[in-house]
Design a protein around this motif. Structure first.
Motif, PDB file in Angstrom:
ATOM      1  N   ILE A 168      22.766   0.979  57.705  1.00 23.21           N
ATOM      2  CA  ILE A 168      22.427  -0.290  57.059  1.00 23.21           C
ATOM      3  C   ILE A 168      23.500  -0.669  56.044  1.00 23.21           C
ATOM      4  O   ILE A 168      23.957  -1.824  55.983  1.00 23.21           O
ATOM      5  CB  ILE A 168      21.048  -0.200  56.378  1.00 23.21           C
ATOM      6  N   ILE A 169      23.931   0.298  55.245  1.00 20.98           N
ATOM      7  CA  ILE A 169      24.965   0.033  54.246  1.00 20.98           C
ATOM      8  C   ILE A 169      26.265  -0.391  54.926  1.00 20.98           C
ATOM      9  O   ILE A 169      26.950  -1.321  54.479  1.00 20.98           O
ATOM     10  CB  ILE A 169      25.185   1.275  53.361  1.00 20.98           C
ATOM     11  N   GLU A 170      26.618   0.262  56.023  1.00 25.60           N
ATOM     12  CA  GLU A 170      27.851  -0.070  56.746  1.00 25.60           C
ATOM     13  C   GLU A 170      27.814  -1.509  57.268  1.00 25.60           C
ATOM     14  O   GLU A 170      28.764  -2.282  57.093  1.00 25.60           O
ATOM     15  CB  GLU A 170      28.053   0.906  57.903  1.00 25.60           C
ATOM     16  N   ILE A 171      26.698  -1.875  57.929  1.00 24.32           N
ATOM     17  CA  ILE A 171      26.584  -3.235  58.468  1.00 24.32           C
ATOM     18  C   ILE A 171      26.550  -4.257  57.338  1.00 24.32           C
ATOM     19  O   ILE A 171      27.150  -5.338  57.430  1.00 24.32           O
ATOM     20  CB  ILE A 171      25.314  -3.356  59.342  1.00 24.32           C
ATOM     21  N   ARG A 172      25.861  -3.925  56.255  1.00 26.14           N
ATOM     22  CA  ARG A 172      25.783  -4.826  55.104  1.00 26.14           C
ATOM     23  C   ARG A 172      27.176  -5.103  54.538  1.00 26.14           C
ATOM     24  O   ARG A 172      27.508  -6.248  54.193  1.00 26.14           O
ATOM     25  CB  ARG A 172      24.881  -4.199  54.040  1.00 26.14           C
ATOM     26  N   ASN A 173      28.006  -4.075  54.448  1.00 21.74           N
ATOM     27  CA  ASN A 173      29.363  -4.259  53.920  1.00 21.74           C
ATOM     28  C   ASN A 173      30.198  -5.143  54.845  1.00 21.74           C
ATOM     29  O   ASN A 173      31.001  -5.962  54.379  1.00 21.74           O
ATOM     30  CB  ASN A 173      30.045  -2.901  53.737  1.00 21.74           C
ATOM     31  N   VAL A 174      30.005  -4.986  56.154  1.00 20.67           N
ATOM     32  CA  VAL A 174      30.716  -5.844  57.111  1.00 20.67           C
ATOM     33  C   VAL A 174      30.289  -7.298  56.923  1.00 20.67           C
ATOM     34  O   VAL A 174      31.127  -8.213  56.924  1.00 20.67           O
ATOM     35  CB  VAL A 174      30.452  -5.378  58.554  1.00 20.67           C
ATOM     36  N   ILE A 175      28.980  -7.524  56.759  1.00 18.34           N
ATOM     37  CA  ILE A 175      28.473  -8.892  56.579  1.00 18.34           C
ATOM     38  C   ILE A 175      29.038  -9.510  55.304  1.00 18.34           C
ATOM     39  O   ILE A 175      29.421 -10.687  55.276  1.00 18.34           O
ATOM     40  CB  ILE A 175      26.932  -8.895  56.557  1.00 18.34           C
ATOM     41  N   LYS A 176      29.103  -8.728  54.220  1.00 18.96           N
ATOM     42  CA  LYS A 176      29.685  -9.232  52.972  1.00 18.96           C
ATOM     43  C   LYS A 176      31.121  -9.677  53.182  1.00 18.96           C
ATOM     44  O   LYS A 176      31.544 -10.734  52.684  1.00 18.96           O
ATOM     45  CB  LYS A 176      29.643  -8.135  51.899  1.00 18.96           C
ATOM     46  N   GLU A 177      31.886  -8.885  53.916  1.00 22.65           N
ATOM     47  CA  GLU A 177      33.282  -9.222  54.173  1.00 22.65           C
ATOM     48  C   GLU A 177      33.381 -10.496  55.018  1.00 22.65           C
ATOM     49  O   GLU A 177      34.207 -11.381  54.729  1.00 22.65           O
ATOM     50  CB  GLU A 177      33.957  -8.049  54.899  1.00 22.65           C
ATOM     51  N   LEU A 178      32.534 -10.610  56.032  1.00 27.13           N
ATOM     52  CA  LEU A 178      32.557 -11.801  56.884  1.00 27.13           C
ATOM     53  C   LEU A 178      32.143 -13.046  56.110  1.00 27.13           C
ATOM     54  O   LEU A 178      32.612 -14.149  56.395  1.00 27.13           O
ATOM     55  CB  LEU A 178      31.609 -11.600  58.078  1.00 27.13           C
ATOM     56  N   GLY A 179      31.253 -12.873  55.137  1.00 24.75           N
ATOM     57  CA  GLY A 179      30.764 -14.009  54.366  1.00 24.75           C
ATOM     58  C   GLY A 179      31.806 -14.655  53.483  1.00 24.75           C
ATOM     59  O   GLY A 179      31.588 -15.758  52.970  1.00 24.75           O
ATOM     60  N   LYS A 180      32.958 -14.025  53.314  1.00 22.01           N
ATOM     61  CA  LYS A 180      34.022 -14.609  52.492  1.00 22.01           C
ATOM     62  C   LYS A 180      34.681 -15.795  53.177  1.00 22.01           C
ATOM     63  O   LYS A 180      35.272 -16.650  52.515  1.00 22.01           O
ATOM     64  CB  LYS A 180      35.076 -13.546  52.172  1.00 22.01           C
ATOM     65  N   THR A 181      34.604 -15.839  54.501  1.00 19.84           N
ATOM     66  CA  THR A 181      35.316 -16.891  55.241  1.00 19.84           C
ATOM     67  C   THR A 181      34.424 -17.665  56.205  1.00 19.84           C
ATOM     68  O   THR A 181      34.913 -18.561  56.898  1.00 19.84           O
ATOM     69  CB  THR A 181      36.483 -16.281  56.046  1.00 19.84           C
ATOM     70  N   ARG A 182      33.128 -17.347  56.277  1.00 19.18           N
ATOM     71  CA  ARG A 182      32.261 -17.987  57.260  1.00 19.18           C
ATOM     72  C   ARG A 182      30.928 -18.402  56.640  1.00 19.18           C
ATOM     73  O   ARG A 182      30.508 -17.857  55.628  1.00 19.18           O
ATOM     74  CB  ARG A 182      31.988 -17.046  58.443  1.00 19.18           C
ATOM     75  N   THR A 183      30.278 -19.341  57.287  1.00 18.76           N
ATOM     76  CA  THR A 183      28.903 -19.703  56.945  1.00 18.76           C
ATOM     77  C   THR A 183      27.973 -18.754  57.707  1.00 18.76           C
ATOM     78  O   THR A 183      28.106 -18.595  58.918  1.00 18.76           O
ATOM     79  CB  THR A 183      28.606 -21.152  57.358  1.00 18.76           C
ATOM     80  N   ILE A 184      27.036 -18.126  56.998  1.00 20.19           N
ATOM     81  CA  ILE A 184      26.182 -17.125  57.623  1.00 20.19           C
ATOM     82  C   ILE A 184      24.713 -17.400  57.322  1.00 20.19           C
ATOM     83  O   ILE A 184      24.339 -17.681  56.177  1.00 20.19           O
ATOM     84  CB  ILE A 184      26.537 -15.702  57.139  1.00 20.19           C
ATOM     85  N   ILE A 185      23.890 -17.335  58.375  1.00 23.56           N
ATOM     86  CA  ILE A 185      22.439 -17.292  58.207  1.00 23.56           C
ATOM     87  C   ILE A 185      21.993 -15.893  58.604  1.00 23.56           C
ATOM     88  O   ILE A 185      22.241 -15.445  59.716  1.00 23.56           O
ATOM     89  CB  ILE A 185      21.720 -18.332  59.084  1.00 23.56           C
ATOM     90  N   LEU A 186      21.365 -15.210  57.669  1.00 19.30           N
ATOM     91  CA  LEU A 186      20.908 -13.849  57.897  1.00 19.30           C
ATOM     92  C   LEU A 186      19.389 -13.839  57.919  1.00 19.30           C
ATOM     93  O   LEU A 186      18.739 -14.047  56.897  1.00 19.30           O
ATOM     94  CB  LEU A 186      21.430 -12.928  56.788  1.00 19.30           C
ATOM     95  N   SER A 187      18.818 -13.630  59.097  1.00 20.58           N
ATOM     96  CA  SER A 187      17.372 -13.559  59.223  1.00 20.58           C
ATOM     97  C   SER A 187      16.936 -12.110  59.104  1.00 20.58           C
ATOM     98  O   SER A 187      17.458 -11.235  59.806  1.00 20.58           O
ATOM     99  CB  SER A 187      16.942 -14.125  60.583  1.00 20.58           C
ATOM    100  N   SER A 188      15.997 -11.843  58.208  1.00 19.82           N
ATOM    101  CA  SER A 188      15.591 -10.461  57.993  1.00 19.82           C
ATOM    102  C   SER A 188      14.250 -10.410  57.290  1.00 19.82           C
ATOM    103  O   SER A 188      13.823 -11.371  56.657  1.00 19.82           O
ATOM    104  CB  SER A 188      16.637  -9.735  57.147  1.00 19.82           C
TER     105      SER A 188
END
Length: 335
Positions: A168-188
């Motif tokens: 979970i921590i690994e995927i979360r860190n990837v999402i944080k990095e992607l969020g610097k340059t993209r619009t993200i909707i995270l359903s959870s």
């Protein structure tokens, strides 16, 4: 970037979505929360063009998802709850297949895929069969597939479901990095995940939006009794007796000892308390020669807010009411 207006989805006489409207701005990471069957996945599937809707509209960067679906979908990368992976393929073969499927033409396939493999940290397994990978790596492969074509929008539906804490921590860190340059909707429905990565939160329940704001503002403005944490020097039983005797204190919870002479307590105050309470609290302990060493307000957590606005902690006598943040009562008939 994404505009959802008066979106309704009906299955016969059952409303999966009931007049839902929201906007996600360019470069924003937005959390989409709700209990099971609240309408999260239905909304995600509609935005991606996977299913149609009964009424309303959805636009991605000004492009209507129904009127011009191909152009709208080019801007979207979608990771469903269960990534559609081909387990007999290697990671690299799968990404090449997705590249060809999406008809990407901006750069060489090898260069594009290499960049994505590095971005989601799976370059070390590029030659391995997907079926032999851990669930965490499979989620990353699914995310890599969503990133093929370098979409401006990422829609992630329960990206960490079934993962262990490290994954979970690994995927979360990837999402944080992607969020610097993209619009993200995270359903959870994992609230700590949303608090960690999202700038704004929308909570949906029974097909309706019941709260919308930043996590910080939701915590500040939630309509619940205020809670305080106190550290007082003195005997534990004497401290508890003083706290229980004060007007407006509805609950006292011992939190244990801080040191040999001080004890921590959490107290809950009713909605009638005022600015005079702190004075009364101070003098009550001063009279007993027990100094207050520390006092702070306990902000409502996202878990508290979630339980409150989704009705999980509601009763007919204690109905959630409109508050200072964007919140509406869920007074529709049961779906």
């Amino acid at each position: 970037m994404i505009k959802v207006s008066n979106l309704t989805k009906a299955y016969g006489d059952k409303l999966a979505l009931d007049n839902v409207s929201f906007t996600v701005n360019k470069g924003e990471v937005m959390g989409f929360l709700g209990p099971n069957s609240a309408g999260k996945s239905t909304t995600m599937n509609i935005i991606t063009g996977y299913i149609s809707y009964t009424s309303g509209s959805v636009t991605v960067d000004g492009i209507d998802i129904l009127e011009n679906p191909k152009e709208a979908k080019k801007k979207i990368g979608y990771l469903p709850e269960m990534p559609p992976l081909y387990l007999d393929m290697t990671v690299e073969e799968y990404l090449e297949f997705v590249y060809e499927l999406k008809k990407i033409k901006k750069e060489s396939m090898e260069e594009h895929i290499n960049g994505i493999l590095e971005l989601v940290h799976i370059d070390d397994v590029r030659g391995r069969r997907i079926g032999n990978l851990s669930k965490g790596y499979k989620q990353r492969v699914g995310l890599a597939g969503a990133l093929i074509g370098d979409p401006e929008v990422l829609i992630l539906d329960e990206p960490t479901v079934g993962l262990d804490p490290n994954q979970i921590i690994e995927i979360r860190n990837v999402i944080k990095e992607l969020g610097k340059t993209r619009t993200i909707i995270l359903s959870s429905h994992i609230l700590s995940e949303v608090s960690a990565v999202c700038e704004r939160v929308i909570i949906i329940d029974k097909g309706k939006i019941v709260a919308e704001d930043t996590p910080e503002n939701l915590s500040k403005n939630t309509d619940e009794n205020q809670r305080l944490m106190l550290r007082v020097s003195g005997a534990e039983n004497d401290i508890q007796e003083v706290l229980s005797s004060l007007e407006h204190v509805v609950a006292v919870k011992p939190l244990g000892t801080f040191d040999d002479t001080s004890f921590d307590f959490e107290i809950e105050l009713d909605s009638e308390f005022d600015s005079e309470f702190n004075k009364k609290l101070f003098f009550a302990f001063a009279e007993k020669c027990m100094p207050i060493v520390m006092q702070k307000k306990i902000e409502a957590s996202l878990e508290d807010i979630f339980l409150q606005v989704t009705g999980s902690a509601q009763t007919e006598e204690n109905e959630i009411k409109p508050n200072e943040f964007k919140i509406t009562t869920n007074d529709s008939e049961e779906d």
